[in-house]
Design a protein around this motif. Sequence first.
Motif, PDB file in Angstrom:
ATOM      1  N   ARG A  14       0.839  -1.215   0.000  1.00 36.29           N
ATOM      2  CA  ARG A  14       0.000   0.000   0.000  1.00 36.29           C
ATOM      3  C   ARG A  14       0.865   1.254   0.000  1.00 36.29           C
ATOM      4  O   ARG A  14       0.547   2.239  -0.674  1.00 36.29           O
ATOM      5  N   GLU A  15       1.965   1.249   0.738  1.00 36.19           N
ATOM      6  CA  GLU A  15       2.884   2.391   0.750  1.00 36.19           C
ATOM      7  C   GLU A  15       3.463   2.626  -0.641  1.00 36.19           C
ATOM      8  O   GLU A  15       3.576   3.774  -1.087  1.00 36.19           O
ATOM      9  N   LEU A  16       3.824   1.549  -1.320  1.00 33.84           N
ATOM     10  CA  LEU A  16       4.346   1.662  -2.684  1.00 33.84           C
ATOM     11  C   LEU A  16       3.293   2.291  -3.592  1.00 33.84           C
ATOM     12  O   LEU A  16       3.581   3.214  -4.358  1.00 33.84           O
ATOM     13  N   GLY A  17       2.068   1.805  -3.506  1.00 31.22           N
ATOM     14  CA  GLY A  17       0.988   2.349  -4.325  1.00 31.22           C
ATOM     15  C   GLY A  17       0.733   3.816  -4.038  1.00 31.22           C
ATOM     16  O   GLY A  17       0.547   4.612  -4.964  1.00 31.22           O
ATOM     17  N   ASP A  18       0.750   4.180  -2.766  1.00 33.16           N
ATOM     18  CA  ASP A  18       0.559   5.586  -2.391  1.00 33.16           C
ATOM     19  C   ASP A  18       1.676   6.456  -2.972  1.00 33.16           C
ATOM     20  O   ASP A  18       1.420   7.548  -3.476  1.00 33.16           O
ATOM     21  N   ARG A  19       2.897   5.971  -2.892  1.00 31.05           N
ATOM     22  CA  ARG A  19       4.044   6.728  -3.403  1.00 31.05           C
ATOM     23  C   ARG A  19       3.929   6.918  -4.918  1.00 31.05           C
ATOM     24  O   ARG A  19       4.150   8.017  -5.437  1.00 31.05           O
ATOM     25  N   THR A  38       3.573   4.070 -19.689  1.00 34.71           N
ATOM     26  CA  THR A  38       4.269   2.899 -19.153  1.00 34.71           C
ATOM     27  C   THR A  38       3.986   1.632 -19.953  1.00 34.71           C
ATOM     28  O   THR A  38       4.740   0.664 -19.861  1.00 34.71           O
ATOM     29  N   GLY A  39       2.896   1.627 -20.693  1.00 38.16           N
ATOM     30  CA  GLY A  39       2.492   0.409 -21.394  1.00 38.16           C
ATOM     31  C   GLY A  39       1.816  -0.583 -20.455  1.00 38.16           C
ATOM     32  O   GLY A  39       1.649  -1.750 -20.787  1.00 38.16           O
ATOM     33  N   ILE A  40       1.426  -0.112 -19.280  1.00 37.65           N
ATOM     34  CA  ILE A  40       0.741  -0.944 -18.298  1.00 37.65           C
ATOM     35  C   ILE A  40      -0.750  -0.636 -18.383  1.00 37.65           C
ATOM     36  O   ILE A  40      -1.141   0.529 -18.440  1.00 37.65           O
ATOM     37  N   ASP A  41      -1.564  -1.663 -18.398  1.00 41.88           N
ATOM     38  CA  ASP A  41      -3.006  -1.486 -18.472  1.00 41.88           C
ATOM     39  C   ASP A  41      -3.490  -0.568 -17.344  1.00 41.88           C
ATOM     40  O   ASP A  41      -3.019  -0.658 -16.215  1.00 41.88           O
ATOM     41  N   ARG A  42      -4.443   0.313 -17.644  1.00 38.43           N
ATOM     42  CA  ARG A  42      -4.943   1.272 -16.662  1.00 38.43           C
ATOM     43  C   ARG A  42      -5.510   0.574 -15.433  1.00 38.43           C
ATOM     44  O   ARG A  42      -5.323   1.014 -14.296  1.00 38.43           O
ATOM     45  N   ARG A  43      -6.211  -0.535 -15.626  1.00 37.95           N
ATOM     46  CA  ARG A  43      -6.755  -1.273 -14.465  1.00 37.95           C
ATOM     47  C   ARG A  43      -5.629  -1.805 -13.584  1.00 37.95           C
ATOM     48  O   ARG A  43      -5.753  -1.827 -12.351  1.00 37.95           O
ATOM     49  N   THR A  44      -4.530  -2.195 -14.206  1.00 32.86           N
ATOM     50  CA  THR A  44      -3.378  -2.653 -13.429  1.00 32.86           C
ATOM     51  C   THR A  44      -2.765  -1.492 -12.660  1.00 32.86           C
ATOM     52  O   THR A  44      -2.379  -1.641 -11.502  1.00 32.86           O
ATOM     53  N   VAL A  45      -2.676  -0.334 -13.298  1.00 31.19           N
ATOM     54  CA  VAL A  45      -2.185   0.868 -12.607  1.00 31.19           C
ATOM     55  C   VAL A  45      -3.065   1.150 -11.393  1.00 31.19           C
ATOM     56  O   VAL A  45      -2.557   1.433 -10.304  1.00 31.19           O
ATOM     57  N   GLN A  46      -4.370   1.044 -11.551  1.00 31.57           N
ATOM     58  CA  GLN A  46      -5.293   1.261 -10.430  1.00 31.57           C
ATOM     59  C   GLN A  46      -4.998   0.285  -9.295  1.00 31.57           C
ATOM     60  O   GLN A  46      -4.949   0.672  -8.121  1.00 31.57           O
ATOM     61  N   ARG A  47      -4.814  -0.995  -9.638  1.00 27.34           N
ATOM     62  CA  ARG A  47      -4.548  -2.005  -8.603  1.00 27.34           C
ATOM     63  C   ARG A  47      -3.214  -1.756  -7.911  1.00 27.34           C
ATOM     64  O   ARG A  47      -3.099  -1.931  -6.698  1.00 27.34           O
ATOM     65  N   ILE A  48      -2.213  -1.339  -8.662  1.00 30.11           N
ATOM     66  CA  ILE A  48      -0.906  -1.033  -8.064  1.00 30.11           C
ATOM     67  C   ILE A  48      -1.049   0.134  -7.100  1.00 30.11           C
ATOM     68  O   ILE A  48      -0.550   0.093  -5.978  1.00 30.11           O
ATOM     69  N   GLU A  49      -1.736   1.186  -7.527  1.00 30.07           N
ATOM     70  CA  GLU A  49      -1.889   2.373  -6.687  1.00 30.07           C
ATOM     71  C   GLU A  49      -2.728   2.085  -5.444  1.00 30.07           C
ATOM     72  O   GLU A  49      -2.516   2.703  -4.405  1.00 30.07           O
ATOM     73  N   ARG A  50      -3.673   1.158  -5.534  1.00 26.96           N
ATOM     74  CA  ARG A  50      -4.475   0.784  -4.358  1.00 26.96           C
ATOM     75  C   ARG A  50      -3.735  -0.192  -3.453  1.00 26.96           C
ATOM     76  O   ARG A  50      -4.171  -0.453  -2.335  1.00 26.96           O
ATOM     77  N   GLY A  51      -2.642  -0.752  -3.957  1.00 28.05           N
ATOM     78  CA  GLY A  51      -1.881  -1.705  -3.164  1.00 28.05           C
ATOM     79  C   GLY A  51      -2.442  -3.107  -3.183  1.00 28.05           C
ATOM     80  O   GLY A  51      -2.124  -3.913  -2.324  1.00 28.05           O
ATOM     81  N   THR A  52      -3.254  -3.410  -4.179  1.00 30.69           N
ATOM     82  CA  THR A  52      -3.837  -4.744  -4.273  1.00 30.69           C
ATOM     83  C   THR A  52      -3.128  -5.625  -5.288  1.00 30.69           C
ATOM     84  O   THR A  52      -3.533  -6.758  -5.505  1.00 30.69           O
TER      85      THR A  52
END
Length: 76
Positions: A14-19, A38-52
């Motif tokens: 979660r800290e990584l996603g917040d950063r 980045t070439g990363i799917d937007r839904r994946t970006v969302q999951r990374i940012e949420r820390g999931t």
Amino acid sequence: MPRDLPDWTYDRRRELGDRIRDLRIRANLTQEVFAEMTGIDRRTVQRIERGTSDPPYSSLLLIAQALDVRVSTLVD
């Protein structure tokens, strides 16, 4: 087979996603534009940012490049 991870790993994710989200917003990038950069799917970006989601190292490299920071800035 899923494995149970210690609670602190979820906190760090979660800290990584917040950063990442904070740096993206400071760079004035929407998730859509950031995903394209980045070439990363937007839904994946969302999951990374949420820390999931646990981003692979290659994704961290792409994210760091798009944000013009070192990978260590993301994970430190």
